[in-house]
Motif scaffolding. Structure first.
Motif: not given
Length: 260
Positions: A65, A68, A77, A95-97, A238
């Motif tokens: 990940i 993220w 993340a 979590i978000q990019t 997200k």
């Protein structure tokens, strides 16, 4: 004088005749409506179609990940990666990019456990925020939850724009089966003073079935109160870690194609 008048009239008549003939020619020649430029760039589709095409940004391909971060503080993340899938971790939050986007095409697959329990909004609840504008649950949310034989308010079931637009149909597969979202997100555009120049739109296919058809959004998602717009230029995508953690949702095969 009469001769000169006759000549001018004849010239005008000839001109109109020529224009008319050209127009008539354009309507009978197929080449008159052919467009050759600009030539679209070549994109190799994924095989199968759920696989990322050649111009996609792979957000989760089953290994890590790295794309993220934690929404609350931008730290790494810590959702669980196992067997090629990504599962919500109840201690880590949303979590978000790391990358921010404007308009795009998004593909993601998600799964609620086969033995899911609970009812209504307490049954496999999560969400994908198409533009995350804050560390919590701020942004524009498409709902993720188990809507298979699980009644709830219709603008809060799977495939809805949360608290704004119910899906056209319920295309949910059984718990334990993988669900697919294919989303086209048209980001809102704001003027210099923060007013909305053009609103946001979302088109969503759930398991290949159209459930949101270029739906115009009234603003960001709010659990309490009506939606409203807050200006932004670009934002991360997200995934929500909802309070329903006893049977967490899993994700796989997430990719995005920026459209601007």
């Amino acid at each position: 004088m009469h001769g000169m008048t006759f000549l001018r009239t004849s010239a005008a008549t000839l001109f109109v005749f020529a224009v008319g003939s050209s127009s008539a020619w354009a309507q009978t020649d197929p080449k008159a409506t052919e467009q050759w430029d600009p030539v679209p760039k070549v994109v190799t589709p994924g095989n199968p179609n759920s696989a990322p095409p050649s111009d996609a940004v792979v957000l989760f391909g089953g290994k890590d990940i790295a794309q993220w971060e934690a929404s609350k503080d931008h730290s790494p993340a810590h959702w669980k990666v196992h067997d090629g899938i990504l599962t919500v971790d109840k201690t880590s939050g949303n979590i978000q990019t790391k990358q921010k986007f404007k308009s795009y095409q998004l593909h993601l697959e998600w799964q609620v456990p086969k033995d899911i329990t609970g009812e209504g909004q307490g049954r496999g609840n999560s969400g994908v925020f198409l533009a995350s504008t804050g560390p919590g649950d701020e942004g524009y949310e498409v709902q993720i939850m188990d809507s298979f034989n699980n009644p709830t308010y219709v603008n809060g079931q799977a495939g809805s724009v949360y608290k704004q637009s119910a899906p056209l149909v319920n295309a949910m597969r059984k718990p334990g089966e993988w669900q697919t979202y294919d989303i086209v997100w048209t980001a809102p555009v704001f003027a210099a003073d923060g007013s909305v120049k053009s609103p946001a739109y979302v088109t969503l296919f759930h398991n290949g079935v159209l459930v949101q058809n270029h739906t115009e959004l009234a603003g960001e998602t709010f659990y309490i109160g009506k939606p409203k717009y807050n200006p932004y230029t670009e934002a991360p995508i997200k995934l929500q870690a909802h309070g329903d953690h006893s049977q967490p949702i899993s994700f796989r095969n997430i990719w995005v194609r920026p459209l601007d």
